[in-house]
Design a protein around this motif. Structure first.
Motif, short mmCIF file in Angstrom:
data_model
loop_
_atom_site.label_atom_id
_atom_site.label_comp_id
_atom_site.label_asym_id
_atom_site.label_seq_id
_atom_site.Cartn_x
_atom_site.Cartn_y
_atom_site.Cartn_z
N ILE A 1 0.84 -1.20 0.00
CA ILE A 1 0.00 0.00 0.00
C ILE A 1 0.87 1.25 0.00
O ILE A 1 0.64 2.20 -0.76
CB ILE A 1 -0.95 -0.02 1.21
CG1 ILE A 1 -2.02 -1.08 0.99
CG2 ILE A 1 -1.57 1.36 1.45
CD1 ILE A 1 -3.01 -1.21 2.11
N ILE B 1 -3.17 10.16 5.54
CA ILE B 1 -3.84 8.89 5.29
C ILE B 1 -3.69 8.07 6.56
O ILE B 1 -2.57 7.82 7.01
CB ILE B 1 -3.18 8.14 4.13
CG1 ILE B 1 -3.37 8.94 2.84
CG2 ILE B 1 -3.77 6.74 3.99
CD1 ILE B 1 -2.50 8.44 1.69
N CYS C 1 -4.27 4.59 8.37
CA CYS C 1 -4.62 3.18 8.44
C CYS C 1 -4.45 2.81 9.90
O CYS C 1 -3.35 2.50 10.32
CB CYS C 1 -3.68 2.29 7.65
SG CYS C 1 -3.45 2.73 5.95
N VAL D 1 -7.81 10.84 4.54
CA VAL D 1 -8.45 9.65 4.03
C VAL D 1 -8.24 8.56 5.07
O VAL D 1 -7.13 8.34 5.54
CB VAL D 1 -7.85 9.21 2.68
CG1 VAL D 1 -8.42 7.86 2.25
CG2 VAL D 1 -8.12 10.25 1.61
N PHE E 1 -8.41 4.69 6.01
CA PHE E 1 -8.38 3.41 5.31
C PHE E 1 -8.81 2.27 6.22
O PHE E 1 -8.38 2.17 7.37
CB PHE E 1 -6.97 3.14 4.78
CG PHE E 1 -6.83 1.78 4.14
CD1 PHE E 1 -7.42 1.52 2.92
CD2 PHE E 1 -6.13 0.78 4.78
CE1 PHE E 1 -7.32 0.27 2.34
CE2 PHE E 1 -6.02 -0.47 4.21
CZ PHE E 1 -6.62 -0.73 2.98
N ASN E 2 -9.64 1.43 5.70
CA ASN E 2 -10.08 0.20 6.38
C ASN E 2 -10.73 0.41 7.73
O ASN E 2 -10.45 -0.29 8.69
CB ASN E 2 -8.92 -0.77 6.50
CG ASN E 2 -9.12 -1.97 5.57
OD1 ASN E 2 -10.04 -1.97 4.76
ND2 ASN E 2 -8.28 -2.97 5.68
N ILE F 1 -11.98 4.73 2.56
CA ILE F 1 -11.74 3.64 1.61
C ILE F 1 -11.54 2.38 2.41
O ILE F 1 -10.71 2.33 3.31
CB ILE F 1 -10.50 3.93 0.75
CG1 ILE F 1 -10.79 5.17 -0.11
CG2 ILE F 1 -10.13 2.74 -0.10
CD1 ILE F 1 -9.71 5.52 -1.09
N TYR F 2 -12.33 1.39 2.11
CA TYR F 2 -12.11 0.15 2.82
C TYR F 2 -12.51 -1.08 2.04
O TYR F 2 -13.19 -1.01 1.02
CB TYR F 2 -12.79 0.17 4.19
CG TYR F 2 -14.27 0.44 4.21
CD1 TYR F 2 -14.74 1.70 4.57
CD2 TYR F 2 -15.20 -0.56 3.92
CE1 TYR F 2 -16.10 1.96 4.63
CE2 TYR F 2 -16.55 -0.31 3.98
CZ TYR F 2 -17.00 0.95 4.33
OH TYR F 2 -18.35 1.21 4.39
N LEU G 1 -5.03 -0.26 -4.03
CA LEU G 1 -5.60 0.32 -2.81
C LEU G 1 -4.80 1.57 -2.43
O LEU G 1 -5.37 2.64 -2.17
CB LEU G 1 -5.47 -0.72 -1.69
CG LEU G 1 -6.68 -1.19 -0.92
CD1 LEU G 1 -7.93 -1.26 -1.76
CD2 LEU G 1 -6.41 -2.54 -0.26
N VAL H 1 -6.22 5.39 -2.53
CA VAL H 1 -6.22 6.18 -1.31
C VAL H 1 -5.56 7.54 -1.55
O VAL H 1 -6.10 8.59 -1.21
CB VAL H 1 -5.49 5.41 -0.19
CG1 VAL H 1 -5.10 6.33 0.93
CG2 VAL H 1 -6.35 4.27 0.33
#
Lengths: 335, 335
Positions: free
Chosen positions: B80, B123, B125, B145, B147-148, B161-162, B300, B304
């Motif tokens: 990623i 970002i 995560c 953003v 993620f997941n 975004i996931y 991904l 992202v």
DNA sequence: CTGTTAGCGCCTTCAT
DNA sequence: ATGAAGGCGCTAACAG
């Protein structure tokens, strides 16, 4: 864009000067406990955060370092990055990550960007960048650690850390010879890579001194990836089906070689034996598990960053070169 | 510390104002070609480089973004990161890399540092950070953003975004049921992880609706690593030897499970079948090759970063949530 | 097309 | 223990 809360805002609210707020925020001691607490309360209330940018402009330090690697998706480098990041964090440095992506122009662009960002120091893992370019950049950075390549000239603000690839190659070669191999091939990685050049030199020397000059022709360059190893193996074995042992540039290449051998119906280790390099976690998980030249990846990252921190602290880390010695870890692919 | 060459130096040398030099350097068009060339010559001669810091202070932009991941050494996240870095580079952004290292305090410290560095966007995560903390941080960043993980509330400057983990779990479950399994265990990853919670919920629902309530007891949490998968499998199988299928939190856990089964003398897939998740490159290389829920890791990362860039450009990316759907990639561990 | 003025937000130095 | 002045290197806004 949201209006930032500034020192001035806090100062006004607290009825003191900006200077006093600045002292409170930086936890300086020439300030009364009482005012400090009053100010910090307001800081929290207003959600004030010091501007790193403004601070850097005045202090001429960014508490930021750059890390340049060929490919962060390569497990070898992601392990190193992890070591670097852990250590940077422990010393309150932030890390800019740059990916050269096997592209010299991109690499230069990234270094230029690090220069503009005014990183306090930089770690360069760049096997490909031409030496003159590298020197030109090193001159411009405040401090630098160069990983996995040697420089012809010592620079005061630079330190070198690398793995002794010549030694590694010798270890692997000797093991193959001891196993009785006479037709030993090499998947040598990218031609321009310093590390590759070291290994080829060492391999050549070994061929000659062992009286196995035939092996000099069994050197094939390839991309440092699984796909590269696969293609390289197909080329190597179709030209030289007599090969019974392959020394791979790294474990990814070795895995590609494993695949390539399987595709050609050559069993590993019965028909052909393989030694990889770096001993990434993957190596021990393969079937057959890969014999590999072990280096402690994460420690490498930690060491690199520690050296940079010493430079950053104005120390003169000694020795100038830290050299890691690979150890041959025997597994089934070349037992 | 070396004295920087500044705009003023160039201006003096060129006999023009700083402003004119500034325009030349930024390649603005309201300047004569002649002066521009004269100035650029001096810029090169003096080795002038604009100070990103000073520039940022005045523009209030840093052309910098932050990326927070649990562990960059985990192949899923390094892939990623590669996608993110490639895309950031293509849009002239630099990337701060932060590693949470499974430690919430460290994660907060890293986010604070990104805030001080004044990244233009971030970002995140972060499967573990408590929701209230996450919201507090999101409020402070210009753009983000996530993620997941899903958020209870839509925030204008944020995008999500996931991967649809519920769907993935269902796919795997259905496959197991179709293969005739009745005793299906789950290695569910870290309890606090959002992704884990999604999967457990989906797994539970599946148990109930399939009338296999016995499986509700076959859920074991573990670290998201090979070692975690190994330990989890040993616990799971010693408590419940009747298990014939294991759904793993990710491929690392699945590999650990593979090892665990081998250690306990259970053959895969004959005695017990395993499905992993994420389909990292490793999965297909294992013996037996791992059946896994495929998601396009690098894409991904690219997606992202693209979303973040849109936000940065003042656009309002639509839809608010981009959801990736995992695909069951059948290999030998659960054919 | 080029120059002047006025900060961006903070820290350093020197006063008080 | 606290405050005032000056400047880090650059660009935006306005003049000319």
């Amino acid at each position: 864009m949201i209006k930032r809360v500034t020192l001035a805002d806090v100062a006004r609210q607290a009825g003191v000067s900006m200077q006093t707020v600045s002292r409170a925020v930086r936890d300086k001691d020439d300030i009364s406990t009482e005012t400090r607490e009053r100010i910090m309360a307001i800081v929290n209330e207003l959600g004030y955060r010091p501007s790193g940018i403004a601070r850097s402009l005045v202090t001429q330090r960014t508490t930021t370092v750059g890390l340049m690697v060929p490919d962060i998706a390569n497990p070898f480098f992601s392990e190193i990055a992890r070591g670097v990041e852990d250590t940077a964090y422990a010393h309150a440095y932030s890390l800019f990550l740059c990916n050269a992506a096997e592209d010299i122009e991109r690499e230069k662009a990234a270094l230029n960007s690090l220069l503009e960002k005014q990183v306090d120091g930089v770690i360069i893992c760049s096997p490909r960048l031409p030496m003159t370019d590298l020197f030109a950049y090193l001159e411009q950075f405040y401090y630098a650690v160069v990983f996995n390549r040697d420089l012809s000239e010592d620079i005061d603000k630079v330190r070198l850390i690398y793995v002794d690839d010549q030694e590694g190659t010798r270890l692997a070669w000797d093991h193959f010879v001891q196993l009785g191999h006479q037709k030993i091939g090499m998947l040598a990685g990218p031609v321009q890579s310093w590390s590759s050049q070291q290994r080829v030199a060492s391999f050549r020397a070994a061929c000659t001194s062992a009286g196995l000059d035939g092996c000099l022709e069994l050197i094939e360059h390839c991309m440092p990836t699984i796909a590269g190893g696969l293609e390289g193996t197909e080329r190597l074995l179709s030209d030289h089906p007599e090969i019974t042992a392959i020394l791979a540039f790294n474990d990814l290449v070795a895995i590609g070689a494993l695949r390539g051998c399987q595709n050609l119906g050559r069993r590993v280790p019965q028909d052909i034996e393989i030694i990889g390099s770096d001993d990434i976690p993957l190596a021990s998980l393969m079937t057959p598990p890969l014999t590999s030249l072990h280096v402690p990846h994460r420690t490498l990252g930690v060491t690199v960053m520690q050296s940079l921190i010493q430079l950053l602290n104005g120390e003169k880390p000694d020795p100038y070169r830290i050299i890691f010695h690979p150890e041959l870890t025997l597994r089934c692919s070349a037992p």
